[in-house]
Each structure stands twice: as C-alpha cells, then as structure tokens.
Design a protein around this motif. Structure first.
Motif, PDB file in Angstrom:
ATOM      1  N   ASP A  70      -8.995   3.522  -3.518  1.00 34.28           N
ATOM      2  CA  ASP A  70      -8.027   4.581  -3.814  1.00 34.28           C
ATOM      3  C   ASP A  70      -8.044   4.938  -5.295  1.00 34.28           C
ATOM      4  OD1 ASP A  70      -6.635   5.075  -1.262  1.00 34.28           O
ATOM      5  OD2 ASP A  70      -6.167   2.941  -1.408  1.00 34.28           O
ATOM      6  N   ARG A 126     -14.351   9.450   3.302  1.00 33.49           N
ATOM      7  CA  ARG A 126     -14.313   8.232   4.116  1.00 33.49           C
ATOM      8  C   ARG A 126     -15.116   8.521   5.374  1.00 33.49           C
ATOM      9  NH1 ARG A 126     -10.741   4.568   1.899  1.00 33.49           N
ATOM     10  NH2 ARG A 126      -9.055   5.465   0.678  1.00 33.49           N
ATOM     11  N   ASP A 208      -1.474   2.109  -1.424  1.00 38.20           N
ATOM     12  CA  ASP A 208      -2.549   1.893  -2.397  1.00 38.20           C
ATOM     13  C   ASP A 208      -2.354   0.560  -3.122  1.00 38.20           C
ATOM     14  OD1 ASP A 208      -3.288   4.373  -1.584  1.00 38.20           O
ATOM     15  OD2 ASP A 208      -2.961   5.389  -3.502  1.00 38.20           O
TER      16      ASP A 208
HETATM   17 MG    MG Z   1      -5.286   7.029  -0.360  1.00 36.92          MG
END
Ligand code: MG
Ligand code: ATP
Length: 286
Positions: A70, A126, A208
């Motif tokens: 992140d 991702r 996160d």
């Molecule tokens: Mg994120």
C-alpha cells in the motif's frame, strides 16, 4: 538506454532473486526528475502510436501487471504513464478481496475474465499474484476457496501461473509485470502524510496499518513469487518506488521497449483491397 533499463531492472529469470539486491531508494542516478518527466511526456505519444498499431495489426494484446505494498504509488503510476492512451483500447482492472461468486471458481478465473482482447492494453492494478501474496500471508482466505495450506500449494500455484502466462504469451499477449519496490520507512512517511494532511484523509485506510504489521511476511512472499515467476515471456521488473518519479519514468521506458519488441506492423494491403480503394476513390470523384 532502454535496453539497459530492461536488463538492469528485470528480475533474473534463473529462479534466483533476492529483494535485497534492489534498492527501493535508488534516486535515478544521473537522470534528473525534470528530464525523466519530459521523457514520460514524450512517451505518451509513442504509447498512443503503438496502441494504434496494436489495434490495426490485431495480432497482440499487452497485459500490464502492477503489484506493490500500500501507498507505493500504483494509482499515480497508471495516471502518469498511461495518460494519452485511447480509453477505447485500454481497460484498467483493480482486484480487491474476491466476492463469494469469484471464490466459487478456480483461483485464476476472475483474472481470465478480465484479460485484454487482441488489439488492446489491459492493466491489472493487483492481479492473480495476490493469490500467492496476500493469500499466502493470510492463509485463512484459502478455506473460502475450498483449498488448504499444504506444503506444495504455493509451488503448485507458481507453476500454474507460469503455465497460464506461457499460454497467454503464445497466444499473442505481451506480459509486463511491475513490482513497485517501496521501503518500509518510506511507507511510514506516506502513511503519516495521509494522517497529517486533511486533503489526504480520504486516502487513509486502517487496513493499510494492519497489513504493514506483516511487512516481513509480505517481503518473503514477494521474493519467492518473483523468483519463481520471472520468465523470458513474462518478466518481472523491480521498480525502485521510494521516489515516485523514478518508478514512473522506468515503467514508461520499459513499456515502450516491450511494445517495440513486438515489431508490430500495419496489416498488408492485398491486391483486391488496393483495387477496392482505387474504385472507391473514383466513385467519390477523386
Ligand atoms: Mg489500499
Ligand atoms: P488503493 O488503496 O490505492 O485504493 P488497493 O489496491 O490497495 O488500492 P484496497 O481496496 O485498499 O485497494 O485493497 C484491496 C485489498 O484487496 C488489498 O489488501 C489486497 O491484498 C486484497 N486482495 C486482492 N486480491 C485478493 C485476493 N485474491 N484474496 C484476498 N485479498 C485480496
């Protein structure tokens, strides 16, 4: 220069890869931030031209895989590097925690559904790599996939991913995989910025911080996955990401070089087509 960048930042394809050989804080060497930004700008036009060729030739597609911890800058990289592409020939997919429906299928299913068609760019923000990253760090996800964490599961998944990518490559998909390599220290700085600047509060997610606790586990998972899946037909590039401009500049250059390697050409015009063009011109009074 581009060839050098390709080899310098490409993870080795011999199964041996160590993250500690790559410095996340690399500052671009002799490159200046301003010059790098102008290169990225210049590359927008080149990317647009290659997109037209990709579409016209109809033989290939380009899949860009982005993976990172992140705050590493995936979203900003997409915005800065891919600006200028025709939205009609470029799909961006962000993959989050899978839905119940997605979990009822094999682990590659939802990603296969999103693959770019010939003639198009596809960006995976991702990707199927989450299946050997977050799922490995949190194996409780496996139960929902009807699977269990047995000793060869991860090597089997690497093998299946390699087979999947080989299949795609043989069928005309150029695959470029970017790992935005961020240091834990720089992540802390970026998270604090999100907490301290009201305009960035919307970006903050408590999740996160929770994932940050698993930093060593994630680094092991990344190292193993990259070692096992960096191949000639689907190489990983390790982009130093502590300086956002460095990652964007390298991604832009590597992308241009990758598309160039496809040696795309406009489709040949047949005798009949040429005759049809002459006839059409005549009909239009030209
Ligand atoms: Mg994120
Ligand atoms: P941003 O934070 O910039 O919006 P992001 O990609 O981090 O982008 P989030 O919604 O914050 O998006 O996070 C998505 C989460 O979904 C990540 O923690 C990721 O690990 C998780 N995820 C993605 N794929 C899977 C998967 N197959 N199984 C479980 N979790 C997954």
């Amino acid at each position: 220069m581009r060839g050098d960048l390709l080899s310098r930042f490409q993870a080795s394809t011999n199964g041996r890869f160590r993250l500690r050989d790559h410095d996340p804080a690399w500052d671009g060497g002799a490159q200046t931030k301003e010059h790098a930004a102008s290169q990225v700008d210049r590359n927008h036009q080149r990317l647009y031209e290659s997109q037209e060729l990709l579409w016209a030739s109809g033989t290939h597609s380009v899949l860009i895989v982005l993976q990172a911890m992140d705050t590493a800058g995936k979203d900003g990289l997409i915005k800065h590097v891919m600006t200028g592409l025709n939205p009609q020939g470029c799909d961006v997919w962000g993959f989050k925690v899978p839905s119940a429906r997605e979990q009822q299928h094999d682990f590659l299913w939802r990603y296969s559904m999103a693959l770019p068609a010939r003639g198009s760019f596809g960006i995976f923000n991702r990707s199927y790599y989450e299946e050997v990253l977050v799922v490995r760090v949190h194996p409780e996800f496996l139960a929902k996939q009807g699977s269990a964490d047995h000793h060869s599961l991860w090597t089997e998944r690497y093998e299946e991913i390699n087979d999947f990518e080989k299949h795609l490559a043989r069928n005309g998909t150029a695959i470029v995989k970017f790992f935005l390599h961020l240091s834990k220290k720089e992540q802390r700085k970026r998270l604090l910025e999100r907490l301290n600047e009201p305009a960035k509060h919307w970006k903050f997610s408590a999740a996160d911080l929770a994932e940050r606790q698993y930093w060593p586990e994630y680094m092991t998972a990344y190292e193993d996955a990259i070692a096992a899946t960096s191949t000639k037909h689907a190489p990983w590039y390790i982009l130093p990401a502590d300086h956002k401009w460095v990652a964007r500049w390298l991604a832009s250059e590597i992308l241009i070089a990758t598309v160039k390697q496809l040696k795309l050409k406009l489709p040949p015009v047949s005798k009949q087509q040429r005759a049809a063009i002459t006839a059409a011109k005549r009909e239009l009074g030209k």
